[in-house]
Write a protein that holds these residues in place. Structure first.
Motif, PDB file in Angstrom:
ATOM      1  N   LEU A  91      -2.368 -14.004   8.787  1.00 18.52           N
ATOM      2  CA  LEU A  91      -1.728 -12.704   8.587  1.00 18.52           C
ATOM      3  C   LEU A  91      -2.669 -11.538   8.899  1.00 18.52           C
ATOM      4  O   LEU A  91      -2.208 -10.445   9.219  1.00 18.52           O
ATOM      5  CB  LEU A  91      -1.229 -12.580   7.146  1.00 18.52           C
ATOM      6  N   SER A  92      -3.966 -11.773   8.805  1.00 18.80           N
ATOM      7  CA  SER A  92      -4.929 -10.678   8.994  1.00 18.80           C
ATOM      8  C   SER A  92      -5.629 -10.718  10.349  1.00 18.80           C
ATOM      9  O   SER A  92      -6.362  -9.790  10.673  1.00 18.80           O
ATOM     10  CB  SER A  92      -5.984 -10.717   7.882  1.00 18.80           C
ATOM     11  N   THR A  93      -5.397 -11.776  11.140  1.00 20.60           N
ATOM     12  CA  THR A  93      -6.079 -11.920  12.424  1.00 20.60           C
ATOM     13  C   THR A  93      -5.072 -11.817  13.557  1.00 20.60           C
ATOM     14  O   THR A  93      -4.049 -12.502  13.535  1.00 20.60           O
ATOM     15  CB  THR A  93      -6.794 -13.289  12.511  1.00 20.60           C
ATOM     16  N   PRO A 122       5.290 -11.638   5.246  1.00 22.16           N
ATOM     17  CA  PRO A 122       3.867 -11.319   5.042  1.00 22.16           C
ATOM     18  C   PRO A 122       3.583 -10.438   3.835  1.00 22.16           C
ATOM     19  O   PRO A 122       2.617 -10.686   3.101  1.00 22.16           O
ATOM     20  CB  PRO A 122       3.475 -10.628   6.351  1.00 22.16           C
ATOM     21  N   GLU A 134       0.824  -1.210   0.000  1.00 21.04           N
ATOM     22  CA  GLU A 134       0.000   0.000   0.000  1.00 21.04           C
ATOM     23  C   GLU A 134       0.863   1.267   0.000  1.00 21.04           C
ATOM     24  O   GLU A 134       0.526   2.266  -0.638  1.00 21.04           O
ATOM     25  CB  GLU A 134      -0.941   0.013   1.205  1.00 21.04           C
ATOM     26  N   THR A 182      -6.715 -18.234  16.838  1.00 22.68           N
ATOM     27  CA  THR A 182      -5.706 -18.638  15.862  1.00 22.68           C
ATOM     28  C   THR A 182      -4.692 -19.623  16.424  1.00 22.68           C
ATOM     29  O   THR A 182      -3.853 -20.127  15.671  1.00 22.68           O
ATOM     30  CB  THR A 182      -4.952 -17.412  15.324  1.00 22.68           C
ATOM     31  N   ARG A 201       1.298 -11.717   0.710  1.00 21.69           N
ATOM     32  CA  ARG A 201       0.060 -11.054   0.274  1.00 21.69           C
ATOM     33  C   ARG A 201       0.143 -10.673  -1.198  1.00 21.69           C
ATOM     34  O   ARG A 201      -0.848 -10.755  -1.933  1.00 21.69           O
ATOM     35  CB  ARG A 201      -0.191  -9.813   1.127  1.00 21.69           C
ATOM     36  N   LEU A 222      -3.339 -16.550   4.847  1.00 20.90           N
ATOM     37  CA  LEU A 222      -3.869 -15.189   4.754  1.00 20.90           C
ATOM     38  C   LEU A 222      -4.688 -14.841   5.997  1.00 20.90           C
ATOM     39  O   LEU A 222      -4.655 -13.707   6.476  1.00 20.90           O
ATOM     40  CB  LEU A 222      -4.720 -15.041   3.495  1.00 20.90           C
ATOM     41  N   SER A 223      -5.419 -15.818   6.527  1.00 20.01           N
ATOM     42  CA  SER A 223      -6.197 -15.578   7.744  1.00 20.01           C
ATOM     43  C   SER A 223      -5.281 -15.286   8.923  1.00 20.01           C
ATOM     44  O   SER A 223      -5.538 -14.372   9.719  1.00 20.01           O
ATOM     45  CB  SER A 223      -7.078 -16.796   8.048  1.00 20.01           C
ATOM     46  N   GLY A 241      -2.437 -12.874  -2.581  1.00 18.22           N
ATOM     47  CA  GLY A 241      -3.619 -12.077  -2.271  1.00 18.22           C
ATOM     48  C   GLY A 241      -4.030 -11.132  -3.369  1.00 18.22           C
ATOM     49  O   GLY A 241      -4.811 -10.206  -3.146  1.00 18.22           O
TER      50      GLY A 241
END
Length: 231
Positions: A155-157, A94, A22, A163, A98, A152-153, A102
């Motif tokens: 990495l985002s949780t 990560p 980003e 987890t 992604r 991915l889960s 991702g």
């Protein structure tokens, strides 16, 4: 001779790990690599193409270990190690992960297809041993989808009770769906579909010299019917 393109990729990869996609910018890449923007555009065209090249380079690095590793005598151990390597790479890198998995059309990259072939190869060995419930390509799709979704889960949780042990639980669940023990469990009503699935998986990777191609196709069709839950 200096490989300017690779130097840009290396600088972009390090930057990506620190900033994420980003906040990734051509200006920051230029500063990190000690080059000017026209040089980046000459080699990659634009930011999107540069990120795509970084993702491809990430796949290359990820696959280097898989390419150099000789298969062990136990394909199930190789399968478990492959899952651990996949999830471990994602948690260790990560931003790379992604970008690799991702984004749209991630599975169409040549390196991603090579990773799939490696997984199918392990599953073909399990099919030959009579351990697979379905053809290797179907099992590979299920395992790959589960491993990517799990990573991915994670990495985002945020870390927590939800987890804890998730990667191992998901691995065991999907392996239970695609594999079975050497002894087919259950009574006669359940044994026929199980045996049919096993034979279907095995014949999908073995030649049947005694059968013509047409007979082989008919046999696979009949086994697919017997393997269905409605059989």
């Amino acid at each position: 001779m200096t490989d300017t393109r690779q130097e840009i990729l290396d600088a972009a990869a390090k930057l990506l790990e620190h900033t994420g996609a980003e906040r990734f910018s051509i200006r920051d890449v230029c500063q990190a690599a000690g080059i000017t923007a026209p040089t980046v555009y000459h080699h990659f065209g634009d930011k999107k193409a540069l990120l795509e090249a970084v993702a491809a380079d990430g796949f290359r690095r990820y696959l280097e270990t898989k390419r150099s590793r000789e298969p062990s005598a136990d394909p199930l151990a190789d399968l478990r190690r492959g899952w651990a390597d996949h999830v471990g790479f994602g948690l260790e890198h990560p931003a790379f992960y992604r970008l690799m998995y991702g984004t749209p059309n991630a599975e169409e990259r040549p390196a991603a297809r090579e990773g799939d072939r490696i997984l199918v190869g392990i599953l073909e060995r399990l099919a030959e041993a009579g351990r697979l419930r379905m053809p290797p390509e179907q099992a590979a799709t299920m395992i790959h989808t589960a491993s990517v979704g799990t990573t991915l889960s994670l990495l985002s949780t945020p870390e927590g009770p939800r987890t804890a042990g998730l990667a191992d639980r998901m691995r065991d669940a999907v392996y239970a769906a695609v594999l079975h023990e050497s002894e087919v469990p259950g009574d006669a009503a359940t044994a026929v579909p199980e045996l049919a699935r096993t034979l279907l998986a095995t014949l999908s990777v073995r030649d049947t010299a005694a059968l013509t191609p047409g007979e082989h196709g008919i046999l696979l069709e009949l086994l697919a019917k017997l393997a269905s839950d409605d059989a």
